[in-house]
Design an enzyme around this catalytic site. Structure first.
Site, PDB file in Angstrom:
ATOM      1  N   THR A 176      -0.828   5.784  -3.040  1.00  0.00           N
ATOM      2  CA  THR A 176       0.101   6.090  -1.949  1.00  0.00           C
ATOM      3  C   THR A 176       1.356   6.638  -2.614  1.00  0.00           C
ATOM      4  O   THR A 176       1.523   6.481  -3.815  1.00  0.00           O
ATOM      5  CB  THR A 176       0.442   4.797  -1.155  1.00  0.00           C
ATOM      6  OG1 THR A 176      -0.681   4.433  -0.351  1.00  0.00           O
ATOM      7  CG2 THR A 176       1.635   4.928  -0.242  1.00  0.00           C
ATOM      8  N   ARG A 204     -10.100   4.630  10.103  1.00  0.00           N
ATOM      9  CA  ARG A 204      -9.350   3.460   9.602  1.00  0.00           C
ATOM     10  C   ARG A 204      -7.862   3.822   9.436  1.00  0.00           C
ATOM     11  O   ARG A 204      -7.513   4.870   8.924  1.00  0.00           O
ATOM     12  CB  ARG A 204      -9.945   3.026   8.270  1.00  0.00           C
ATOM     13  CG  ARG A 204      -9.201   1.873   7.583  1.00  0.00           C
ATOM     14  CD  ARG A 204      -8.199   2.373   6.571  1.00  0.00           C
ATOM     15  NE  ARG A 204      -7.573   1.293   5.824  1.00  0.00           N
ATOM     16  CZ  ARG A 204      -6.580   1.476   4.966  1.00  0.00           C
ATOM     17  NH1 ARG A 204      -6.101   2.673   4.735  1.00  0.00           N
ATOM     18  NH2 ARG A 204      -6.056   0.451   4.338  1.00  0.00           N
ATOM     19  N   GLY A 206      -4.253   2.436   7.835  1.00  0.00           N
ATOM     20  CA  GLY A 206      -3.703   1.455   6.902  1.00  0.00           C
ATOM     21  C   GLY A 206      -2.302   1.011   7.278  1.00  0.00           C
ATOM     22  O   GLY A 206      -1.864   1.133   8.422  1.00  0.00           O
ATOM     23  N   ASP A 207      -1.599   0.496   6.290  1.00  0.00           N
ATOM     24  CA  ASP A 207      -0.247  -0.042   6.508  1.00  0.00           C
ATOM     25  C   ASP A 207       0.827   1.028   6.492  1.00  0.00           C
ATOM     26  O   ASP A 207       1.923   0.808   7.008  1.00  0.00           O
ATOM     27  CB  ASP A 207       0.083  -1.053   5.406  1.00  0.00           C
ATOM     28  CG  ASP A 207       0.015  -0.402   4.020  1.00  0.00           C
ATOM     29  OD1 ASP A 207      -0.970   0.308   3.735  1.00  0.00           O
ATOM     30  OD2 ASP A 207       0.962  -0.585   3.235  1.00  0.00           O
ATOM     31  N   THR A 227       2.527  -0.113  -1.569  1.00  0.00           N
ATOM     32  CA  THR A 227       1.246   0.477  -1.955  1.00  0.00           C
ATOM     33  C   THR A 227       0.253  -0.634  -2.276  1.00  0.00           C
ATOM     34  O   THR A 227       0.624  -1.616  -2.923  1.00  0.00           O
ATOM     35  CB  THR A 227       1.375   1.424  -3.167  1.00  0.00           C
ATOM     36  OG1 THR A 227       0.059   1.742  -3.659  1.00  0.00           O
ATOM     37  CG2 THR A 227       2.194   0.824  -4.299  1.00  0.00           C
ATOM     38  N   GLY A 228      -0.977  -0.463  -1.830  1.00  0.00           N
ATOM     39  CA  GLY A 228      -2.000  -1.481  -2.070  1.00  0.00           C
ATOM     40  C   GLY A 228      -2.869  -1.605  -0.835  1.00  0.00           C
ATOM     41  O   GLY A 228      -2.670  -0.879   0.144  1.00  0.00           O
ATOM     42  N   GLY A 230      -4.005  -1.862   2.357  1.00  0.00           N
ATOM     43  CA  GLY A 230      -3.137  -1.868   3.527  1.00  0.00           C
ATOM     44  C   GLY A 230      -3.371  -2.989   4.518  1.00  0.00           C
ATOM     45  O   GLY A 230      -2.453  -3.448   5.195  1.00  0.00           O
TER      46      GLY A 230
HETATM   47  N1  ASP Z   1      -1.621   1.293   1.323  1.00  0.00           N
HETATM   48  C1  ASP Z   1      -2.577   2.363   1.359  1.00  0.00           C
HETATM   49  C2  ASP Z   1      -3.518   2.121   2.498  1.00  0.00           C
HETATM   50  O1  ASP Z   1      -4.023   1.020   2.640  1.00  0.00           O
HETATM   51  C3  ASP Z   1      -3.367   2.520   0.114  1.00  0.00           C
HETATM   52  C4  ASP Z   1      -2.663   2.276  -1.184  1.00  0.00           C
HETATM   53  O2  ASP Z   1      -1.468   2.251  -1.270  1.00  0.00           O
HETATM   54  O3  ASP Z   1      -3.329   2.117  -2.189  1.00  0.00           O
HETATM   55  O4  ASP Z   1      -3.799   3.034   3.219  1.00  0.00           O
END
Ligand code: ASP
Length: 315
Positions: A176, A204, A206-207, A227-228, A230
């Protein structure tokens, strides 16, 4: 002029150090530097935190090294569905888009959604059409596709078939981009943009486009971009949680950010990281993976970028 501050990230989907050549790491660091410079140029001339985070995120969206805009992840159907958001800490106004396929810089249309003020989150085809009406750059969906993401999708499909998806490398999984800033008027802002995770189900969300989860800004408290995985950022309302810890518990931005990443999220064994800036310009960049593409500028204008634990000062 009041204190100014800026931090950016290019996702915690970072490979092991030996996964890329030194030249490839250097190329990613160069683009992080460009993103910092774009945002700092705004802040150091008295511009707004909102303009600064947008300027930084646009550079990261245009770079192939990060999972947003050009070079974004592919979903299970081999298509791009992009998410982005932006938030103004001064007014709590926010704009976000989800599942967009045609907008070259999703953060720009998130900003237009915010400016229009009617809705906070706009999705899919309607958001792509809104971008066109607003005169933003619209591209063919394959503009976003790079060889690296095609390979990552194939690798994730192979992992899924073998039942080893959880063991895939962080870089195969996700990424992200985002930015947080404090401007000379004391206002905070945050922006985030992503392609989501490789091989994500079609549709889908995400966050990243969820205000309070992947992005949050509130003057007097902090601005956060995450980031991570979501789904966990949404469940923990990560951006808002960091702000709440500062506001209700009186924690510093470093304490609040680190508690959420290391104590709340780490036990779930998901990659997670964030950048945050406090109302006094303090920056925190915690992550629980091997690395996180990140960068920040000190109050006296020194630029730093990093992918793993070693931090590079750049001119
Ligand atoms: N946060 C992002 C999502 O879940 C992905 C990421 O940051 O790795 O869409």
């Amino acid at each position: 002029m009041g204190k100014i501050a800026l931090a950016i990230h290019g996702g915690c989907g970072v490979m092991a150090k030996l996964g890329l050549s030194e030249a490839e790491w250097e190329a990613a660091r160069v683009d992080l530097g460009h993103a910092l410079k774009a945002g700092w140029a705004v802040l150091s001339t008295g511009g707004s935190a909102l303009d600064a985070v947008q300027a930084s995120v646009v550079v990261l969206e245009d770079s192939p090294h990060f999972n947003a805009g050009y070079g974004a992840a592919l979903n299970a159907a081999g298509e791009h569905e992009l998410d982005a958001s932006i938030m103004d800490g001064a007014t709590l106004e926010a704009g976000a888009v989800t599942l967009v396929r045609r907008i070259r810089n999703p953060v720009k249309v998130a900003r237009r959604v915010m400016k229009k003020g009617e809705v906070v989150l706009m999705g899919g085809h309607a958001a792509d059409e809104f971008a066109k009406v607003e005169g933003l750059d619209v591209v063919e969906p394959d503009y976003f596709t790079t060889e690296k993401r095609v390979k990552a999708l194939a690798a994730m499909k192979a992992h899924a078939a073998a039942g080893t998806a959880a063991a895939a490398s962080e870089s195969e999984k996700h990424g992200t981009v985002g930015a947080v800033a404090l401007d000379s008027a004391g206002h905070l802002a945050a922006a985030t943009s992503t392609g989501g995770y490789n091989n994500k189900p079609v549709g889908r969300i995400g966050d990243t486009p969820i205000v309070g989860a992947g992005t949050y800004a509130r003057d007097g408290l902090c601005a956060v971009s995450g980031t991570g995985k979501g789904e966990f950022f949404i469940r923990y309302a990560v951006g808002h949680e960091v702000a709440s810890r500062i506001g209700y518990l009186g924690e510093t931005v470093e304490q609040a950010a680190s508690t959420v990443i290391m104590e709340d999220l780490k036990p779930h064994a998901i990659g997670a990281g964030l950048v945050a800036v406090g109302a006094d310009g303090t920056i925190a960049t915690p992550y629980n993976t091997d690395g996180m593409f990140r960068g920040w500028v000190t109050p006296d204008g020194e630029f730093f970028v990093a992918t793993h634990d070693v931090v590079f000062r750049i001119e």
